[in-house]
Each structure stands twice: as structure tokens, then as C-alpha cells.
Design a protein around this motif. Structure first.
Motif, mmCIF file in Angstrom:
data_model
loop_
_atom_site.group_PDB
_atom_site.id
_atom_site.type_symbol
_atom_site.label_atom_id
_atom_site.label_comp_id
_atom_site.label_asym_id
_atom_site.label_seq_id
_atom_site.Cartn_x
_atom_site.Cartn_y
_atom_site.Cartn_z
ATOM 1 N N PRO A 1 0.815 -1.242 0.000
ATOM 2 C CA PRO A 1 0.000 0.000 0.000
ATOM 3 C C PRO A 1 0.838 1.278 0.000
ATOM 4 C CG PRO A 1 -0.951 -1.598 1.500
ATOM 5 C CD PRO A 1 0.355 -2.157 1.060
ATOM 6 N N LEU A 2 2.110 1.207 0.388
ATOM 7 C CA LEU A 2 2.957 2.397 0.401
ATOM 8 C C LEU A 2 3.876 2.474 -0.814
ATOM 9 C CD1 LEU A 2 4.075 2.383 4.168
ATOM 10 C CD2 LEU A 2 2.114 3.552 3.131
ATOM 11 N N ALA A 3 3.763 1.491 -1.712
ATOM 12 C CA ALA A 3 4.714 1.379 -2.819
ATOM 13 C C ALA A 3 4.656 2.578 -3.765
ATOM 14 C CB ALA A 3 4.459 0.093 -3.607
ATOM 15 N N GLY A 4 3.501 3.230 -3.873
ATOM 16 C CA GLY A 4 3.373 4.334 -4.831
ATOM 17 C C GLY A 4 3.931 5.652 -4.340
ATOM 18 N N LEU A 5 4.334 5.744 -3.104
ATOM 19 C CA LEU A 5 4.857 6.989 -2.556
ATOM 20 C C LEU A 5 6.320 7.201 -2.956
ATOM 21 C CD1 LEU A 5 3.420 6.778 1.081
ATOM 22 C CD2 LEU A 5 2.447 7.981 -0.891
ATOM 23 N N LYS A 6 6.744 8.463 -2.868
ATOM 24 C CA LYS A 6 8.142 8.771 -3.130
ATOM 25 C C LYS A 6 9.001 8.199 -1.994
ATOM 26 C CE LYS A 6 7.282 12.967 -5.819
ATOM 27 N NZ LYS A 6 7.513 14.429 -5.910
ATOM 28 N N LEU B 1 10.866 8.137 17.995
ATOM 29 C CA LEU B 1 11.211 8.755 16.706
ATOM 30 C C LEU B 1 11.750 10.171 16.856
ATOM 31 C CD1 LEU B 1 8.131 7.590 14.585
ATOM 32 C CD2 LEU B 1 10.377 6.518 14.767
ATOM 33 N N HIS B 2 11.740 10.682 18.085
ATOM 34 C CA HIS B 2 12.202 12.056 18.338
ATOM 35 C C HIS B 2 11.356 13.073 17.571
ATOM 36 C CE1 HIS B 2 15.714 10.346 20.328
ATOM 37 N NE2 HIS B 2 15.922 9.602 19.239
ATOM 38 N N VAL B 3 10.049 12.851 17.582
ATOM 39 C CA VAL B 3 9.114 13.791 16.928
ATOM 40 C C VAL B 3 8.009 14.145 17.913
ATOM 41 C CG1 VAL B 3 9.602 12.888 14.622
ATOM 42 C CG2 VAL B 3 7.698 11.927 15.963
ATOM 43 N N HIS B 4 7.194 15.114 17.547
ATOM 44 C CA HIS B 4 6.063 15.534 18.381
ATOM 45 C C HIS B 4 4.939 14.504 18.264
ATOM 46 C CE1 HIS B 4 2.767 17.994 19.959
ATOM 47 N NE2 HIS B 4 3.731 18.762 20.509
ATOM 48 N N PRO B 5 4.175 14.254 19.344
ATOM 49 C CA PRO B 5 3.047 13.312 19.257
ATOM 50 C C PRO B 5 2.064 13.652 18.150
ATOM 51 C CG PRO B 5 3.513 13.800 21.544
ATOM 52 C CD PRO B 5 4.375 14.704 20.734
ATOM 53 N N GLN B 6 1.911 14.937 17.850
ATOM 54 C CA GLN B 6 0.991 15.322 16.768
ATOM 55 C C GLN B 6 1.512 14.837 15.420
ATOM 56 O OE1 GLN B 6 -1.935 15.933 18.456
ATOM 57 N NE2 GLN B 6 -2.249 17.282 16.707
ATOM 58 N N THR B 7 2.861 14.807 15.298
ATOM 59 C CA THR B 7 3.446 14.288 14.058
ATOM 60 C C THR B 7 3.120 12.812 13.901
ATOM 61 O OG1 THR B 7 5.252 15.890 14.211
ATOM 62 C CG2 THR B 7 5.600 13.979 12.787
ATOM 63 N N VAL B 8 3.167 12.103 15.003
ATOM 64 C CA VAL B 8 2.821 10.682 14.965
ATOM 65 C C VAL B 8 1.364 10.511 14.553
ATOM 66 C CG1 VAL B 8 2.588 8.572 16.350
ATOM 67 C CG2 VAL B 8 4.537 10.108 16.718
ATOM 68 N N ARG B 9 0.497 11.336 15.153
ATOM 69 C CA ARG B 9 -0.938 11.242 14.825
ATOM 70 C C ARG B 9 -1.168 11.508 13.340
ATOM 71 N NH1 ARG B 9 -5.784 14.799 17.708
ATOM 72 N NH2 ARG B 9 -7.517 13.840 16.525
ATOM 73 N N TYR B 10 -0.483 12.523 12.795
ATOM 74 C CA TYR B 10 -0.638 12.876 11.385
ATOM 75 C C TYR B 10 -0.167 11.729 10.489
ATOM 76 C CZ TYR B 10 0.386 15.139 6.928
ATOM 77 O OH TYR B 10 0.460 15.460 5.585
ATOM 78 N N ARG B 11 1.030 11.202 10.798
ATOM 79 C CA ARG B 11 1.580 10.126 9.964
ATOM 80 C C ARG B 11 0.710 8.875 10.019
ATOM 81 N NH1 ARG B 11 8.101 10.118 11.306
ATOM 82 N NH2 ARG B 11 8.587 12.221 10.536
ATOM 83 N N MET B 12 0.242 8.540 11.224
ATOM 84 C CA MET B 12 -0.577 7.333 11.329
ATOM 85 C C MET B 12 -1.906 7.503 10.617
ATOM 86 S SD MET B 12 1.000 4.840 12.525
ATOM 87 C CE MET B 12 -0.442 3.776 12.554
ATOM 88 N N PRO C 1 8.828 10.168 1.769
ATOM 89 C CA PRO C 1 7.587 9.960 2.530
ATOM 90 C C PRO C 1 7.347 8.487 2.876
ATOM 91 C CG PRO C 1 7.219 11.512 0.736
ATOM 92 C CD PRO C 1 8.595 10.951 0.536
ATOM 93 N N ARG C 2 7.697 7.591 1.928
ATOM 94 C CA ARG C 2 7.478 6.167 2.192
ATOM 95 C C ARG C 2 8.324 5.692 3.381
ATOM 96 N NH1 ARG C 2 9.061 4.144 -2.335
ATOM 97 N NH2 ARG C 2 11.074 3.334 -1.642
ATOM 98 N N GLU C 3 9.580 6.086 3.421
ATOM 99 C CA GLU C 3 10.453 5.680 4.521
ATOM 100 C C GLU C 3 9.963 6.214 5.860
ATOM 101 O OE1 GLU C 3 14.332 6.942 3.446
ATOM 102 O OE2 GLU C 3 14.532 5.524 1.774
ATOM 103 N N ARG C 4 9.454 7.474 5.866
ATOM 104 C CA ARG C 4 8.956 8.036 7.121
ATOM 105 C C ARG C 4 7.730 7.295 7.622
ATOM 106 N NH1 ARG C 4 10.696 12.963 4.755
ATOM 107 N NH2 ARG C 4 8.639 13.362 3.847
ATOM 108 N N LEU C 5 6.831 6.935 6.711
ATOM 109 C CA LEU C 5 5.635 6.204 7.130
ATOM 110 C C LEU C 5 5.968 4.775 7.562
ATOM 111 C CD1 LEU C 5 2.877 7.371 4.585
ATOM 112 C CD2 LEU C 5 3.444 8.276 6.843
#
Length: 420
Positions: free
Chosen positions: A339-344, A372-383, A347-351
Motif C-alpha cells: 500500500p505504500l509502494a506508490g509513494l516517493k 522517533l524524536h518527533v512531536h506526538p501530533q506528528t505521529v498522529r498525522y503520519r498514522m 515519505p514512504r520511509e517516514r511512514l
């Protein structure tokens, strides 16, 4: 017999010099026919007393002179005494009987080494033999009215002769010990080779018996560079086996394998500490006849490309399982992450990275963010992006299992902290 070092130019070889001294002393001895006959008639009694005294005074010879072996040694003692008296015979070169005696003494030394008796015991036996022989022979010489000066030369000859025989026996003992050691080393290396090749148990038991090696309950395979072998072996017991040439399934000529009688618990802890800083790979403990299994795992663990100074396979079982079939893992990863194969790539590696952490931390957003050393909101957005790509798949236990396995190993280094 090992080759001796070349003598220094202008100097006489010590063994040759000793023989020349004995020959010289024998040439000065002048015994009449009646005295020589009396001495010769005493040889059997002297030999018997010498043997009996040796058995009493040297513990390692207790019982050694019984049976066929005892008769052989008694005859050798009688022969040595007879050769000694031949040196006093007029008209015969004293070097001839000396050569016969030293050859027999050399063989005796080799035989004593094979019997497990030490050089010290052998030399003690010679000292006793000299003492008993001189007591008997001097009594005969005095009874035959041999002049005091001749008796003195006779004494010198007795002890010089014994020194000559002692030296020959020590040389034989040393050569046999060295030869036996080299032969046993070859047997032990052959046994180790058969173990890592996975020979069947009857063949292994026969090889162990030939090498006089008592099998322990378990063996642990250790791969390490050749330059560290000597230092490690010096701290391990004599039951440790070693192979350094043509290791199966290994293309590194600088690599050796040790098979160490060590199991789990404290044994393994001590072994791991010993191997620290030596670029070693430590396999699991396995029953001694199954040492091949420990060796195979250590060989496979080298493919993990860890930078640890000692790699304990017991601490990396999951990685070993996951890398057992790299192609199958690659196929599983491609199918599970389709499902992530079509991404660049970025972005694919981050997800993928976020999904991996989310699975390992059971969806706990704060823990994923800290990982991941990111903000919880970043996690929410990525998920949110991940769920959009995978849909209801993330609620399927089988799919979650595939994703967990596919993402279990980090394909790339962890990124530096980002603000969100």
C-alpha cells in the motif's frame, strides 16, 4: 629422532664429547681375565637387585616390572651391564658396546614416555642402578685383588657410563613426548573438523577415543580471527578443540573456530567476557556430538554485520530467524508494504518507520514520539496517512503479524531528531 642443531665450528658436540670420555676411561682400565669372568658372573644378580630396588624406591615403577614388560626391562638392564663389562675386554673397541647400549637406552626412554613415566623417574632409576651396580662390582673387584688405582678408574667408568645411558634415555623420552604431542594435536584437530562437518556419532566417538579426548556434555562454537586464538586458548581448559584451516561455509582464511566445553549461565558469561574486544561470534551450547549446529549458527550470525566486539547469538535470535531466508523476508516485506509502494522514497520511509514504531509500542503515541524524536501530533498525522493507505488491513491480526515481521529489522539508520 629430531635433528640436532649443528655444532659450533671448532667445538665438539656434547654427546660426542661424553662418549669420547667414556671410551678414554675404558681404554685406561686393565682387568685380568679372572676378574672379568667374576664380574660377568655377577651381572644377573646385579640386574635383579637393581630392578627390585628401583621398584621400592621409585613409586612410579611399582608393578612396572611384572609380566612380559618386566622381563623385557630386566633383559635390557642385563644387556647394559654386559655391554659395560665388554668395554673392559682387551682387544675390543670400547665404542662398539657403548653404541649398542646408548641405542637401547634411547629406545628405553621412548618406551618410558609412552608408558607415562616422567624423566625424573627415569633418572632416579638410573641413579639407583649406578649405586647398586657399583656396590656389587666393587665388591668383586676387591675380592679379586684389583689394585686401588684400577678400582678408582673402574668407579669413574661406571658413573660415566651411567651418565651416557641417562643422556640417551632423556633424549629418547623427549623425542617421544614431542612426537606423541604432535600426533595427538593432529588427532584433536581431526576430531574438531569432524564435529563442525556434522559427522555421525559413531564416527565422532571413534575419533574422540583415538585422540584420548573425553567428551563433555556440551560444546559451544566460537568464531574469531586467528590473531586472537593463542590468547584465548591460554585461558581455556585442555578440552577445548581448535580448527584454523578450511572452515566449512566460511570464505575468510583469517578465521578460526574453537569448540569450547561451556554451557549456559556463568560459563557463558565468563566466555563472553574473555572474548570481548576480539571480534568473536559465540554460537549456542549444544550436545557435544551436535557441535555442528552451534557452528552453523555462529557462521550465519556473521552475516548480521554487527559492530559488537563479541556477538552472542543467544542475544540475537529474532534477527537470526528473520534473516534465515533473506529472499522470503524481501518478498514478505514487498507484499505487506505494497500500500505504500506508490509513494516517493522520502515519505514512504517516514511512514514505514512510524508504522514500525507504532507496532512495536502497541500504538502508544507518546512512546512512538519519543522513539522517533518527533512531536506526538506528528505521529498522529503520519498514522492517519498510514491508515488511509492500509484501510481495514491494520485491524486484521494476520496482516499485523506480516507487517511486524516485515518491519522488525531497521533497513536504514535512525534519523536525527526533528522538530515535528
Amino acid at each position: 629422532m629430531d635433528e640436532a642443531a649443528d655444532p659450533v665450528p671448532g667445538q665438539t658436540d656434547p654427546a660426542t664429547a661424553q662418549t669420547e670420555r667414556v671410551v678414554g676411561q675404558a681404554s685406561l682400565l686393565d682387568l685380568d681375565e679372572a676378574t672379568r669372568e667374576a664380574l660377568t658372573s655377577a651381572v644377573a644378580a646385579v640386574a635383579d637387585e637393581a630392578v627390585e630396588t628401583i621398584m621400592v624406591e621409585v613409586p612410579s615403577y611399582t608393578g612396572a616390572f611384572s609380566g612380559k614388560m618386566g622381563q623385557t626391562i630386566r633383559r635390557a638392564v642385563q644387556l647394559a651391564l654386559a655391554n659395560f663389562l665388554s668395554m673392559a675386554a682387551r682387544g675390543e673397541d670400547p665404542a662398539v658396546p657403548i653404541a649398542k647400549s646408548t641405542a637401547a637406552a634411547y629406545d628405553l626412554g621412548r618406551g618410558e614416555a609412552r608408558s607415562g613415566r616422567s624423566v625424573d623417574a627415569l633418572l632416579a632409576a638410573y641413579r639407583i642402578g649406578a649405586r647398586v651396580s657399583w656396590r656389587h662390582f666393587s665388591e668383586v673387584a676387591v675380592a679379586c685383588d684389583v689394585p686401588a688405582a684400577t678400582v678408582g678408574r673402574f668407579a669413574e667408568l661406571v658413573f660415566a657410563y651411567i651418565d651416557e645411558l641417562s643422556a640417551a634415555s632423556v633424549a629418547g623420552h623427549g623425542d617421544e613426548t614431542a612426537t606423541t604431542g604432535r600426533v595427538r594435536e593432529r588427532y584433536l584437530e581431526r576430531l574438531a573438523t569432524l564435529l563442525i562437518q556434522g559427522e555421525d556419532q559413531p564416527a565422532l566417538e571413534a575419533a574422540a577415543e583415538q585422540a584420548a579426548w573425553q567428551p563433555p556434555e556440551s560444546l559451544t562454537a566460537v568464531l574469531l580471527p586467528q590473531r586472537h586464538v593463542a590468547a584465548v586458548l591460554s585461558h581455556l581448559g585442555p578440552h577445548t578443540l581448535h580448527v584454523s584451516a578450511e572452515l566449512p561455509d566460511v570464505d575468510d582464511d583469517d578465521l578460526s573456530v574453537l569448540l569450547v566445553p561451556a554451557g549456559a549461565g556463568p560459563d557463558r558469561v565468563r566466555l563472553t567476557r574473555l572474548l570481548d574486544q576480539r571480534q568473536a561470534v559465540l554460537g549456542p551450547a549444544r550436545p557435544w556430538a551436535e557441535a555442528r549446529l552451534s557452528y552453523e549458527r555462529a557462521v550465519r550470525a556473521r552475516l548480521l554485520h554487527h559492530t559488537a566486539q563479541v556477538l552472542d547469538t543467544e542475544s540475537h535470535l529474532a534477527e537470526l530467524v528473520l534473516t534465515a531466508d533473506p529472499r522470503a523476508l524481501a518478498d514478505l516485506r514487498a507484499a505487506a508494504l505494497r500500500p505504500l509502494a506508490g509513494l516517493k522514497p522520502g515519505p514512504r520511509e517516514r511512514l514505514e518507520e512510524t508504522l514500525r514504531s507504532w507496532l512495536l509500542h502497541h500504538g502508544r503515541r507518546d512512546q512512538v514520539a519519543a522513539d522517533l524524536h518527533v512531536h506526538p501530533q506528528t505521529v498522529r498525522y503520519r498514522m492517519g496517512q498510514v491508515r488511509e493507505a492500509f484501510g481495514d488491513t491494520l485491524d486484521d491480526p494476520a496482516a499485523v503479524l506480516d507487517l511486524t515481521i516485515a518491519l522488525a529489522l531497521e533497513p536504514t539508520p535512525r534519523p536525527t531528531p526533528e522538530s515535528g
